[in-house]
Design a protein around this motif. Structure first.
Motif, PDB file in Angstrom:
ATOM      1  N   ILE A   1       3.755   5.401  -4.608  1.00 57.78           N
ATOM      2  CA  ILE A   1       4.668   5.982  -5.561  1.00 57.78           C
ATOM      3  C   ILE A   1       5.160   5.495  -6.724  1.00 57.78           C
ATOM      4  O   ILE A   1       5.094   6.298  -7.551  1.00 57.78           O
ATOM      5  CB  ILE A   1       6.008   5.414  -4.860  1.00 57.78           C
ATOM      6  CG1 ILE A   1       5.884   5.648  -3.392  1.00 57.78           C
ATOM      7  CG2 ILE A   1       7.396   5.834  -5.629  1.00 57.78           C
ATOM      8  CD1 ILE A   1       7.197   5.786  -2.326  1.00 57.78           C
ATOM      9  N   VAL A   2       4.414   4.449  -6.961  1.00 54.96           N
ATOM     10  CA  VAL A   2       4.886   4.117  -9.467  1.00 54.96           C
ATOM     11  C   VAL A   2       3.815   4.072  -9.403  1.00 54.96           C
ATOM     12  O   VAL A   2       4.065   4.879 -10.711  1.00 54.96           O
ATOM     13  CB  VAL A   2       4.818   2.001  -8.660  1.00 54.96           C
ATOM     14  CG1 VAL A   2       4.862   2.193  -9.876  1.00 54.96           C
ATOM     15  CG2 VAL A   2       5.702   1.427  -7.476  1.00 54.96           C
ATOM     16  N   PHE A   3       2.409   4.567  -8.856  1.00 54.08           N
ATOM     17  CA  PHE A   3       1.603   5.280  -9.724  1.00 54.08           C
ATOM     18  C   PHE A   3       1.563   6.689  -9.607  1.00 54.08           C
ATOM     19  O   PHE A   3       1.288   7.264 -11.292  1.00 54.08           O
ATOM     20  CB  PHE A   3       0.612   5.180  -8.849  1.00 54.08           C
ATOM     21  CG  PHE A   3      -1.274   5.452  -9.517  1.00 54.08           C
ATOM     22  CD1 PHE A   3      -1.327   5.255 -10.412  1.00 54.08           C
ATOM     23  CD2 PHE A   3      -1.064   6.673  -9.221  1.00 54.08           C
ATOM     24  CE1 PHE A   3      -2.088   5.982 -11.099  1.00 54.08           C
ATOM     25  CE2 PHE A   3      -2.704   7.652  -9.990  1.00 54.08           C
ATOM     26  CZ  PHE A   3      -2.945   6.804 -10.892  1.00 54.08           C
ATOM     27  N   ALA A   4       2.318   7.450  -9.344  1.00 55.41           N
ATOM     28  CA  ALA A   4       3.047   8.753  -9.179  1.00 55.41           C
ATOM     29  C   ALA A   4       4.197   8.817 -10.491  1.00 55.41           C
ATOM     30  O   ALA A   4       3.346   9.622 -11.392  1.00 55.41           O
ATOM     31  CB  ALA A   4       2.944   9.212  -7.777  1.00 55.41           C
ATOM     32  N   LEU A   5       5.000   7.856 -10.311  1.00 59.11           N
ATOM     33  CA  LEU A   5       5.920   7.884 -11.146  1.00 59.11           C
ATOM     34  C   LEU A   5       5.438   7.592 -12.712  1.00 59.11           C
ATOM     35  O   LEU A   5       5.920   7.943 -12.999  1.00 59.11           O
ATOM     36  CB  LEU A   5       7.400   6.881 -10.650  1.00 59.11           C
ATOM     37  CG  LEU A   5       8.025   6.732  -9.828  1.00 59.11           C
ATOM     38  CD1 LEU A   5       9.028   6.393  -9.338  1.00 59.11           C
ATOM     39  CD2 LEU A   5       9.162   8.053 -10.185  1.00 59.11           C
TER      40      LEU A   5
ATOM     41  N   ILE B   1       3.573  13.844  -7.061  1.00 59.82           N
ATOM     42  CA  ILE B   1       3.234  14.137  -7.466  1.00 59.82           C
ATOM     43  C   ILE B   1       3.767  16.289  -7.734  1.00 59.82           C
ATOM     44  O   ILE B   1       4.120  16.152  -8.394  1.00 59.82           O
ATOM     45  CB  ILE B   1       1.480  14.103  -7.906  1.00 59.82           C
ATOM     46  CG1 ILE B   1       1.197  12.397  -9.243  1.00 59.82           C
ATOM     47  CG2 ILE B   1       1.255  15.139  -9.422  1.00 59.82           C
ATOM     48  CD1 ILE B   1       0.136  12.101  -9.356  1.00 59.82           C
ATOM     49  N   ALA B   2       2.807  15.858  -5.873  1.00 58.58           N
ATOM     50  CA  ALA B   2       3.044  17.620  -6.558  1.00 58.58           C
ATOM     51  C   ALA B   2       5.069  17.989  -6.186  1.00 58.58           C
ATOM     52  O   ALA B   2       5.436  19.021  -5.974  1.00 58.58           O
ATOM     53  CB  ALA B   2       2.295  17.977  -4.735  1.00 58.58           C
TER      54      ALA B   2
ATOM     55  N   GLY C   1       0.639  -1.311  -0.304  1.00 56.31           N
ATOM     56  CA  GLY C   1      -0.197   0.443  -0.171  1.00 56.31           C
ATOM     57  C   GLY C   1       0.593   1.153   0.271  1.00 56.31           C
ATOM     58  O   GLY C   1       0.445   2.482  -0.860  1.00 56.31           O
ATOM     59  N   PHE C   2       2.524   0.953   0.543  1.00 50.54           N
ATOM     60  CA  PHE C   2       2.844   2.208   0.273  1.00 50.54           C
ATOM     61  C   PHE C   2       3.928   2.887  -0.753  1.00 50.54           C
ATOM     62  O   PHE C   2       3.486   3.685  -0.835  1.00 50.54           O
ATOM     63  CB  PHE C   2       3.668   2.055   1.879  1.00 50.54           C
ATOM     64  CG  PHE C   2       4.914   3.708   1.825  1.00 50.54           C
ATOM     65  CD1 PHE C   2       4.262   4.438   2.526  1.00 50.54           C
ATOM     66  CD2 PHE C   2       6.078   3.941   1.486  1.00 50.54           C
ATOM     67  CE1 PHE C   2       5.403   5.565   2.400  1.00 50.54           C
ATOM     68  CE2 PHE C   2       6.892   4.447   1.379  1.00 50.54           C
ATOM     69  CZ  PHE C   2       6.506   6.205   2.126  1.00 50.54           C
TER      70      PHE C   2
ATOM     71  N   ALA D   1      14.619  13.085  -5.991  1.00 49.08           N
ATOM     72  CA  ALA D   1      13.635  14.294  -5.377  1.00 49.08           C
ATOM     73  C   ALA D   1      12.633  14.621  -4.748  1.00 49.08           C
ATOM     74  O   ALA D   1      12.904  14.867  -3.963  1.00 49.08           O
ATOM     75  CB  ALA D   1      13.827  15.472  -6.675  1.00 49.08           C
ATOM     76  N   ILE D   2      12.308  13.068  -4.725  1.00 53.58           N
ATOM     77  CA  ILE D   2      10.744  13.069  -3.674  1.00 53.58           C
ATOM     78  C   ILE D   2      11.368  12.277  -2.477  1.00 53.58           C
ATOM     79  O   ILE D   2      10.892  11.669  -1.704  1.00 53.58           O
ATOM     80  CB  ILE D   2       9.776  11.971  -5.192  1.00 53.58           C
ATOM     81  CG1 ILE D   2      10.862  10.947  -4.777  1.00 53.58           C
ATOM     82  CG2 ILE D   2       9.693  12.790  -5.900  1.00 53.58           C
ATOM     83  CD1 ILE D   2       9.088   9.719  -5.884  1.00 53.58           C
ATOM     84  N   MET D   3      12.185  11.663  -3.029  1.00 52.22           N
ATOM     85  CA  MET D   3      12.873  11.012  -1.232  1.00 52.22           C
ATOM     86  C   MET D   3      12.712  11.703  -0.150  1.00 52.22           C
ATOM     87  O   MET D   3      12.383  10.505   1.067  1.00 52.22           O
ATOM     88  CB  MET D   3      14.844  10.105  -1.215  1.00 52.22           C
ATOM     89  CG  MET D   3      15.263   8.954  -0.938  1.00 52.22           C
ATOM     90  SD  MET D   3      13.682   7.759  -0.575  1.00 52.22           S
ATOM     91  CE  MET D   3      13.645   6.961  -2.181  1.00 52.22           C
TER      92      MET D   3
END
Length: 311
Positions: free
Chosen positions: A102-106, A192-193, A97-98, A224-226
């Motif tokens: 992340i994969v979807f946003a990428l 995404i933001a 679920g976590f 960058a999103i890490m």
């Protein structure tokens, strides 16, 4: 003397800033008061976890029980089973679920057709706004052995109908899949933001170096999103004993208690159905203490191995 003057100047400057932004502080006052009234004042009631609570005598006048509820807690087979189920379900949700948002946003970030991207994103987070009462009713109909589309497809290919929500084998996977479906789109918004704030110059420089889209994702987007990923992971880890009360309460039944009963549903049955308020408070206190310990420990570990952290 100079130090005291500097301190006085700093205080004066701070007070001027507060006066300049007084409307913002006034807006902040309401949620702070609400938080204090509904989150901090009720903490007084946690005392009943250490007492043999008698409603007629009240919280303070009820006798102390010498930690009897906590000793009972760890000798109660049903609680230990609920604890095991909570860790399993929460652990699976933490992994799948976590990672799913992340994969979807990428993937969504790689879509170049703006209209299609917006439509996809809007559709993906709509389930978040449905209560689990509605979502669970939809799921029950979809996997129903008599009229569900899933079992219709299974029987179409010669299989036998499967009672997904009454099977110990399939109940937990159904929880994970339905949780991802409902929350993935909404959870992806913050990633995404975060991606939108990445400087386009980095991607332009990578184009000059001949990087493909996968290499850009691995070497630019993900690093960058890490920081956001780490903070959200720590907050999620602090809620590891939150197995999803609303979801499970609307989906489980006595046939799957062995794999589906979690701490929150156990507290609900013991506290509100059997009226053991003091014992259920002890269970809830144990859960919250474990969550805080996990959050603090994980944050300390992350701060040691990286520059990121929740604080």
């Amino acid at each position: 003397m100079e130090r005291s003057e500097t301190t006085a100047t700093t205080r004066l400057s701070t007070w001027r800033q507060v006066k300049r932004m007084k409307l913002l502080y006034l807006l902040l006052l309401l949620p702070v008061v609400q938080l204090f009234i509904f989150q901090y004042i009720p903490m007084y009631g946690v005392l009943i976890a250490f007492k043999d609570f008698k409603v007629a005598r009240g919280i303070w006048d009820s006798p102390w029980n010498n930690f009897e509820h906590f000793r009972t807690l760890f000798s109660d087979f049903i609680f230990l089973r609920a604890l095991r189920n909570t860790l399993i379900i929460s652990g699976l949700k933490l992994v799948f679920g976590f990672l799913a948002p992340i994969v979807f946003a990428l993937l969504l970030n790689e879509i170049r057709h703006v209209r299609f991207k917006k439509i996809t994103q809007s559709i993906s987070y709509l389930p978040h706004f449905m209560s689990w009462v509605i979502a669970a009713s939809m799921l029950v109909e979809i996997v129903s052995p008599q009229r569900g589309i899933v079992n219709y497809v299974i029987t179409l290919f010669g299989g036998d109908p499967v009672h997904f929500l009454a099977s110990k084998t399939y109940f937990v996977p159904m929880l994970i899949i339905s949780d991802i479906w409902k929350e993935m789109g909404w959870a992806a918004i913050i990633y995404i933001a975060s991606m939108a704030s990445i400087s386009p110059e980095l991607y332009e420089a990578s184009d000059v170096d001949g990087a493909n889209r996968l290499q850009k994702m691995v070497h630019i987007t993900i690093p960058a999103i890490m920081p956001v990923v780490v903070i959200l992971f720590l907050l999620r880890l602090g809620n590891i004993l939150e197995g999803g009360f609303d979801q499970i309460l609307n989906l489980y039944n006595p046939l799957v208690y062995e794999v589906g009963d979690i701490i929150d549903t156990y507290v609900y049955r013991v506290g509100l159905v059997e009226y053991k308020f003091d014992y259920s408070a002890a269970v809830g206190l144990f859960k919250n203490v474990v969550g805080v310990v996990l959050l603090v420990t994980a944050n300390l570990f992350v701060r040691k191995v990286s520059d990121h952290g929740a604080w």
